[in-house]
Design a protein around this motif. Structure first.
Motif, PDB file in Angstrom:
ATOM      1  N   ILE A 238       0.863  -1.184   0.000  1.00 42.79           N
ATOM      2  CA  ILE A 238       0.000   0.000   0.000  1.00 42.79           C
ATOM      3  C   ILE A 238       0.895   1.228   0.000  1.00 42.79           C
ATOM      4  O   ILE A 238       1.725   1.415   0.895  1.00 42.79           O
ATOM      5  N   ILE A 239       0.747   2.048  -1.026  1.00 41.09           N
ATOM      6  CA  ILE A 239       1.629   3.200  -1.228  1.00 41.09           C
ATOM      7  C   ILE A 239       0.784   4.459  -1.374  1.00 41.09           C
ATOM      8  O   ILE A 239      -0.441   4.394  -1.517  1.00 41.09           O
ATOM      9  N   ILE A 264     -15.962  -1.212 -10.197  1.00 44.53           N
ATOM     10  CA  ILE A 264     -15.020  -0.938 -11.289  1.00 44.53           C
ATOM     11  C   ILE A 264     -13.692  -0.584 -10.647  1.00 44.53           C
ATOM     12  O   ILE A 264     -13.619   0.317  -9.803  1.00 44.53           O
ATOM     13  N   THR A 265     -12.655  -1.316 -10.994  1.00 43.05           N
ATOM     14  CA  THR A 265     -11.303  -0.995 -10.530  1.00 43.05           C
ATOM     15  C   THR A 265     -10.478  -0.507 -11.714  1.00 43.05           C
ATOM     16  O   THR A 265     -10.630  -0.996 -12.839  1.00 43.05           O
ATOM     17  N   VAL A 266      -9.620   0.467 -11.454  1.00 43.80           N
ATOM     18  CA  VAL A 266      -8.747   1.038 -12.472  1.00 43.80           C
ATOM     19  C   VAL A 266      -7.315   0.653 -12.133  1.00 43.80           C
ATOM     20  O   VAL A 266      -6.846   0.893 -11.010  1.00 43.80           O
ATOM     21  N   ASN A 274       5.402  -3.580 -13.003  1.00 39.99           N
ATOM     22  CA  ASN A 274       4.630  -3.432 -11.772  1.00 39.99           C
ATOM     23  C   ASN A 274       3.189  -3.055 -12.104  1.00 39.99           C
ATOM     24  O   ASN A 274       2.941  -2.364 -13.108  1.00 39.99           O
ATOM     25  N   ILE A 275       2.245  -3.478 -11.262  1.00 39.95           N
ATOM     26  CA  ILE A 275       0.853  -3.095 -11.471  1.00 39.95           C
ATOM     27  C   ILE A 275       0.356  -2.332 -10.251  1.00 39.95           C
ATOM     28  O   ILE A 275       0.762  -2.614  -9.118  1.00 39.95           O
ATOM     29  N   TYR A 276      -0.526  -1.354 -10.504  1.00 38.31           N
ATOM     30  CA  TYR A 276      -1.003  -0.451  -9.469  1.00 38.31           C
ATOM     31  C   TYR A 276      -2.526  -0.364  -9.523  1.00 38.31           C
ATOM     32  O   TYR A 276      -3.100  -0.142 -10.596  1.00 38.31           O
ATOM     33  N   LEU A 277      -3.172  -0.542  -8.366  1.00 39.21           N
ATOM     34  CA  LEU A 277      -4.595  -0.220  -8.266  1.00 39.21           C
ATOM     35  C   LEU A 277      -4.704   1.271  -8.022  1.00 39.21           C
ATOM     36  O   LEU A 277      -4.321   1.778  -6.965  1.00 39.21           O
ATOM     37  N   SER A 356      -5.251   6.066  -1.473  1.00 40.15           N
ATOM     38  CA  SER A 356      -6.458   6.866  -1.714  1.00 40.15           C
ATOM     39  C   SER A 356      -7.500   6.105  -2.531  1.00 40.15           C
ATOM     40  O   SER A 356      -8.661   6.520  -2.611  1.00 40.15           O
ATOM     41  N   ALA A 357      -7.112   4.981  -3.140  1.00 43.10           N
ATOM     42  CA  ALA A 357      -8.037   4.216  -3.971  1.00 43.10           C
ATOM     43  C   ALA A 357      -8.891   3.266  -3.156  1.00 43.10           C
ATOM     44  O   ALA A 357      -9.931   2.805  -3.616  1.00 43.10           O
ATOM     45  N   ILE A 358      -8.469   2.970  -1.941  1.00 40.83           N
ATOM     46  CA  ILE A 358      -9.071   1.873  -1.185  1.00 40.83           C
ATOM     47  C   ILE A 358     -10.465   2.235  -0.679  1.00 40.83           C
ATOM     48  O   ILE A 358     -10.662   3.266  -0.044  1.00 40.83           O
ATOM     49  N   ASP A 359     -11.408   1.343  -0.983  1.00 40.36           N
ATOM     50  CA  ASP A 359     -12.732   1.381  -0.387  1.00 40.36           C
ATOM     51  C   ASP A 359     -12.969   0.050   0.327  1.00 40.36           C
ATOM     52  O   ASP A 359     -12.844  -0.059   1.536  1.00 40.36           O
ATOM     53  N   GLN A 360     -13.237  -0.990  -0.448  1.00 40.00           N
ATOM     54  CA  GLN A 360     -13.485  -2.317   0.122  1.00 40.00           C
ATOM     55  C   GLN A 360     -12.323  -3.291  -0.085  1.00 40.00           C
ATOM     56  O   GLN A 360     -12.391  -4.429   0.370  1.00 40.00           O
ATOM     57  N   PHE A 361     -11.265  -2.861  -0.763  1.00 47.68           N
ATOM     58  CA  PHE A 361     -10.196  -3.797  -1.133  1.00 47.68           C
ATOM     59  C   PHE A 361      -9.593  -4.512   0.075  1.00 47.68           C
ATOM     60  O   PHE A 361      -9.538  -5.745   0.113  1.00 47.68           O
ATOM     61  N   THR A 362      -9.104  -3.767   1.054  1.00 48.08           N
ATOM     62  CA  THR A 362      -8.419  -4.405   2.176  1.00 48.08           C
ATOM     63  C   THR A 362      -9.386  -5.222   3.034  1.00 48.08           C
ATOM     64  O   THR A 362      -8.996  -6.226   3.639  1.00 48.08           O
ATOM     65  N   SER A 363     -10.643  -4.815   3.079  1.00 47.03           N
ATOM     66  CA  SER A 363     -11.625  -5.610   3.808  1.00 47.03           C
ATOM     67  C   SER A 363     -11.825  -6.957   3.150  1.00 47.03           C
ATOM     68  O   SER A 363     -11.884  -8.000   3.817  1.00 47.03           O
TER      69      SER A 363
END
Length: 409
Positions: A238-239, A264-266, A274-277, A356-363
């Motif tokens: 997480i960056i 929808i994820t970008v 490397n890949i970034y959410l 700043s992208a995280i909503d439900q991802f870490t849950s």
């Protein structure tokens, strides 16, 4: 040239057993790239020569032998092309898709569904070679065995491991009844001594921890346990936005929802792989017009050529995206292949989430767990996980890393 220059010690052990032991079934199981199929291909040729002799004994002019695999493509890739490249054998098919080799008619059977065995129903065979046996449906496997009723008929098979409760493991590999006459051999990646150390170390480093490593590298029949993405480390992955490079290749994953969450994820790829959410848009009880607005806003900011890899379960939603000039493409939803691809990026340390992208991802990622009954992820806490899988797996299907494509044995 000595045999040890052509085969590994494990392959020579199998060949010695083939030549000297009394057996009805010979099953090779274990790790990827461990040499199972190579030695089975060689034994297949020996079996055809043996069948020709049996047929001469029985005064049979046109003996038949079953060559089985998940599909026509896997039979060609795993067996036919290897016979052509390794042994210089030219295979010529007749109008039925059969071919003649050493005076034996080889009849294909496709084990991925019951429809694939239509060509062998009613036939009598002198034996069978079953490639990727664990992928066969149980009924198809049994049908093949029942066709091999000629005196002296034998079955050879190779497979990667699966769930330890798989019928191939419990009914055959673990069957030690002498009357069954089953010989089984277990392969690990390290059994293939012809692979370079660089290749082996790279493959081990890239293979996700847990079930994937145990099956692919150690060749073990193990069940999945715990969370699916064991290599995700939020401390390093997480960056913040300032750490994201510029000039990313952008693409999206879409999981439709209403009662359950739609997502929808970008995603963005940098030039180092490397890949970034970058963004996660997760909402419940939203109609398609809402998701069209989200997608149009993404296009406005990232460009109109962005791929949206979408869940094909809602063709009406897919059509609505396309009517609005959104590049919606039905995703390949292969769960295990997709999960493994995502997990590979995590294992390699090439997977990052913008805070700043995280909503439900870490849950979700810490509640996304294996179902021990099916050996696949549970259909729970998976909305963002599915969107992620659609995007990453499909955007990179034609861009496999070298060690995934490399093969000799």
């Amino acid at each position: 040239m000595a045999l040890r220059n052509l085969m590994t010690p494990k392959q020579i052990q199998v060949l010695n057993s083939y030549l000297n032991d009394d057996w009805k079934y010979m099953i090779l199981s274990g790790a990827v790239r461990s040499g199972k199929t190579y030695v089975d291909n060689y034994i297949f040729l020996l079996e055809l020569r043996r069948v020709r002799k049996l047929a001469n004994r029985d005064h049979v002019a046109a003996p038949k032998y079953i060559l089985a695999g998940y599909s026509s493509g896997t039979i060609y890739n795993n067996i036919i092309s290897e016979l052509e490249n390794t042994f210089g054998i030219e295979v010529k098919y007749d109008r039925r898709g059969h071919f003649q080799l050493f005076g034996v008619e080889v009849v294909p059977a496709y084990t991925g569904s019951s429809r694939g065995i239509g060509g062998i129903r009613g036939m009598t065979s002198y034996g069978a070679y079953i490639n990727e046996a664990s992928l066969a449906t149980h009924g198809v496997f049994q049908e093949i065995i029942q066709r091999c009723s000629k005196d002296g008929a034998r079955i050879i098979a190779d497979t990667n491991p699966d769930n330890p409760n798989h019928w191939l493991k419990t009914d055959y590999i673990d069957n030690h009844d002498p009357a069954a006459r089953i010989k089984s051999f277990h392969f690990t990646l390290d059994d293939n001594t012809f692979l370079s150390d660089d290749y082996v170390q790279a493959l081990k480093a890239a293979t996700p921890s847990g079930m994937f490593y145990d099956r692919s590298i150690l060749g073990l029949w193990v069940t999945a346990d715990g969370i699916v993405y064991r290599d995700f480390d939020q401390r390093t992955m997480i960056i913040n936005q300032e750490q994201v490079p510029e000039d990313l290749h952008i693409y999206c994953g879409v999981d439709w929802g209403f009662e359950h969450k739609g997502v929808i994820t970008v995603w963005g790829d940098d030039e180092d792989g490397n890949i970034y959410l970058l963004e996660e848009h997760t909402s419940q009880y939203k109609y398609i017009d809402y998701w069209v607005r989200v997608a149009k806003d993404i296009q406005k900011r990232y460009g109109y050529n962005v791929n949206f890899w979408v869940d094909s379960a809602r063709p009406d939603n897919v059509s609505e995206f396309q009517r609005n000039n959104i590049n919606a493409i039905n995703a390949d939803k292969s769960r295990m292949a997709g999960v493994e691809r995502v997990a590979e990026y995590m294992k390699l340390g090439k997977f990052f989430i913008v805070d700043s992208a995280i909503d439900q991802f870490t849950s979700e990622i810490y509640q996304y767990v294996w179902d021990e009954n099916t050996g696949e992820p549970k259909k729970e806490n998976d909305d963002v996980m599915d969107s992620m899988r659609y995007a990453i797996f499909n955007e990179h299907r034609q861009n496999k890393t070298q060690f995934i494509n490399s093969s000799y044995f």
